[in-house]
Design an enzyme around this catalytic site. Structure first.
Site, PDB file in Angstrom:
ATOM      1  N   CYS A   1       1.171  -2.413 -22.269  1.00  0.00           N
ATOM      2  CA  CYS A   1       0.453  -1.717 -21.202  1.00  0.00           C
ATOM      3  C   CYS A   1       0.891  -2.181 -19.816  1.00  0.00           C
ATOM      4  CB  CYS A   1      -1.058  -1.849 -21.366  1.00  0.00           C
ATOM      5  SG  CYS A   1      -1.636  -3.539 -21.235  1.00  0.00           S
TER       6      CYS A   1
ATOM      7  N   ASP B   1       2.140  -9.559 -16.202  1.00  0.00           N
ATOM      8  CA  ASP B   1       1.830 -10.990 -16.157  1.00  0.00           C
ATOM      9  C   ASP B   1       2.774 -11.790 -17.041  1.00  0.00           C
ATOM     10  OD1 ASP B   1      -0.228 -11.451 -14.266  1.00  0.00           O
ATOM     11  OD2 ASP B   1      -1.612 -10.368 -15.559  1.00  0.00           O
TER      12      ASP B   1
ATOM     13  N   GLU C   1      -0.289 -11.700 -22.533  1.00  0.00           N
ATOM     14  CA  GLU C   1       0.337 -11.733 -21.212  1.00  0.00           C
ATOM     15  C   GLU C   1       0.561 -13.164 -20.741  1.00  0.00           C
ATOM     16  OE1 GLU C   1      -2.141  -9.582 -18.412  1.00  0.00           O
ATOM     17  OE2 GLU C   1      -3.987 -10.344 -19.304  1.00  0.00           O
TER      18      GLU C   1
ATOM     19  N   HIS D   1       0.838  -1.206   0.000  1.00  0.00           N
ATOM     20  CA  HIS D   1       0.000   0.000   0.000  1.00  0.00           C
ATOM     21  C   HIS D   1       0.870   1.253   0.000  1.00  0.00           C
ATOM     22  CE1 HIS D   1      -3.601  -2.219   0.470  1.00  0.00           C
ATOM     23  NE2 HIS D   1      -3.313  -2.683   1.666  1.00  0.00           N
TER      24      HIS D   1
END
Ligand code: PEP
Ligand code: MG
Length: 577
Positions: free
Chosen positions: A508, A461, A437, A195
């Site tokens: 991306c 990925d 991916e 986080h």
């Protein structure tokens, strides 16, 4: 010798979590040991009422923090607090606490034990993402306890702009800080997807995580230099180090200002090749942010935000409203909406996803969509209804086999018939593409290319599957560098296969916004790069410094190297040509 003297004038190396340089005094967030009052023979009705009141107070705080983070960092970052609010009302947690209260246990002990029970159960699960949720459960639990013991919310006071140092930072701790006085974040624990890393990036603050517990021994006020790009901090630096650092920082700030000034212009190489630079977004509000940073469109709309942190699946009208809001902002610019990519590290409680030993290899993304066609159809219909008058494109995630691509396209056709027969217009020409991916899609790119309008390579990925290194597991993070030649070679062969047949190709994954990778991707002939909005000005500037021919020479050498670090060193040692 005190431990704080032991770490004077030292460089500590951690994990680079958010880019940038900062210098300032340390403010160490020291943990307070909490003693939970324990008692028996209490009146259950009184204790239940106390717990209810403490939960209500904590809920109000969480809502206030949510609003603060949404305003300062964005809706996607604020979503974690929806999950926190859900924990407060979690039926199993409340049942456990209530059972103890009914036996006469006081509310503090009943609540603390219930929290600990669920947090340690989560910690024992094999999935690191679920393990990490234990920290969230404790964060929420502590907030309720603060009210029960009358402590008020604990916090860190920052009297002056400071470098915040802590063990790890729970979202509510971060959100409680006065953002304007935080220069940087440094944590002893945590990985690049923590986080702290996500919020630091959203706030534009440098962050170094995983520095080890020595950093917690620092005295408040000690001078610290933070290099969030290299993942290093210098404690109590000498004069010369400080001078060199502030020169670097000044130069970096001047460069960033120049890059921001030119962010609205196209990215064209010295030999006149244009690369489309677009944004990855995961919330409606981020579309405007993307435009401000010079995005020429949206290369990846992660539609998961519509599914996460809620108790029921989103309706067609909820989908439609979100897509229309984004398309209104982007006008005629291209917007690539990726259909839902739930599963893996992105859970959705109402989908009843089974616990899996290997969630990233399991039931996720298009695999769920194709097996839950009624759910898939809701999203596809809404996308089609939103399309008229815009350049909306639809992309399928996690495609591993040609049958999946065909089945997904068949579902889209079915949705189109349903929408048009209900009297809604649909854009006449709508590009349909897929993410590359999964290595099988990269290897068979020539076959996929015949049945798709475009490819967008998901290097996050693709790297984890190529290197067999779970992207959420910080212990194998060293293997997951997408600059590895094994990943770069796949990207190169996907582009070549696609360009022979027709589709255009973008990237991306995080690699697209990585300054080291940009000349390599240029050399590999990518047509489009899609990244976090904040990365766009710098990436456009890098593209303008290179020529396509020079980048091709660079990448030819890189593909023959044997490690990601060798590739990065080569790029850093090569002047743009
Ligand atoms: C990727 O895998 O590179 C990607 C862009 O998708 P996500 O990060 O959402 O899995
Ligand atoms: Mg992905």
């Amino acid at each position: 010798m005190s431990s704080s003297r032991e770490i004077r004038s030292r460089t500590l190396t951690g994990i680079a979590a958010a880019q940038g340089l900062a210098a300032g005094p340390a403010a160490v967030w020291r943990e307070q040991a909490v003693t939970i009052p324990r008692g028996t023979g209490r009146q259950p009705a009184t204790e239940t009422a106390r717990l209810t009141a403490a939960r209500a107070a904590a809920r109000n705080e969480i809502r206030a923090l949510r609003a603060k983070v949404a305003a300062e960092a964005g809706q996607a970052e604020a979503a974690i607090f929806d999950a926190h609010e859900m924990f407060i009302d979690d039926a199993a947690l409340l049942r456990k606490a209530q059972q103890a209260i009914d036996r006469g246990v006081n509310a503090e002990a009943a609540w603390a034990d219930a929290i600990e029970f669920f947090a340690s159960q989560l910690e024992q699960l094999p999935d690191p993402t679920l393990q990490a949720r234990a920290a969230d459960v404790r964060d929420v639990g502590g907030r309720v306890l603060d009210h029960l013991v009358g402590r008020g919310a604990a916090g860190l006071r920052l009297d002056e702009p400071s470098v915040v140092i802590s063990r790890d930072l729970a979202p509510s701790q971060i959100a409680s800080l006065p953002v304007a006085r935080v220069l940087a974040f440094c944590t002893a624990e945590g990985g690049p997807t923590s986080h702290t890393a996500i919020l630091a990036k959203a706030w534009g603050k440098p962050a170094v995580v995983g520095l080890g517990t020595a950093v917690l021994e620092l005295r408040d006020g000690t001078a610290v230099l933070v290099d969030g790009t290299r993942g290093e901090i210098v404690i109590d630096p000498d004069e010369q180090t400080t001078r060199e650092f502030s020169q670097r920082r000044g130069a970096a700030e001047r460069q960033a200002a120049t890059e921001r000034g030119a962010a609205g212009d196209p990215a064209i190489t010295r030999d006149h090749r244009r690369v489309e630079v677009v944004a990855n977004i995961g919330a409606v509000e981020e579309a405007a942010v993307a435009l401000q940073h010079g995005a020429e469109g949206i290369g990846l709309l992660r539609t998961e935000f519509l599914y996460l942190s809620r108790r029921t699946a989103p309706t067609e009208d909820e989908h439609l409203a979100a897509y229309e809001a984004i398309l209104r902002v982007m006008a005629s610019r291209p917007v690539i909406a990726r259909t839902m990519d739930i599963g893996g590290d992105k859970p959705a409680p109402y989908l009843d996803l089974p616990k899996e030993a290997n969630p990233f290899l399991g039931w996720r993304a298009i695999r769920i969509s194709l097996q839950r066609p009624e759910l898939f159809a809701v999203q596809l219909r809404a996308l089609l209804r939103a399309s008229p008058g815009h350049d909306l494109r639809i992309m399928f995630p996690m495609i591993a086999s040609i049958d999946e691509l065909r089945a997904a396209k068949a579902e889209l056709e079915r949705a189109r018939r349903a929408v048009t027969s209900a009297g809604h217009p649909v854009a006449a020409r709508l590009q349909v593409g897929m993410m590359v991916e999964v290595p099988s899609a990269a290897v068979l790119a020539d076959q996929f290319a015949r049945e798709t309008d475009f490819f967008s390579i998901g290097t996050n990925d693709l790297t984890q599957y190529t290197m067999a290194a779970d992207r959420t597991n910080e212990r194998v993070a060293h293997l997951g560098d997408a600059c590895h030649p094994a990943v770069l070679r796949q990207i190169g062969s996907v582009v070549q296969a696609a360009h022979r047949v027709g589709p255009w190709v973008g990237v991306c994954g995080e690699l697209a916004g990585d300054p080291d990778a940009v000349p390599l991707l240029l050399g590999l002939d990518l047509d489009e790069l899609s990244m976090a909005p904040a990365a766009i000005p710098a990436v456009k500037a890098i593209i303008r410094r290179w020529s396509g021919a020079g980048a091709k020479r660079l990448v030819a050498k890189a593909l023959d190297l044997d490690s990601a670090s060798a590739v990065r060193n080569l790029v850093r040692a090569t002047a743009p040509a």
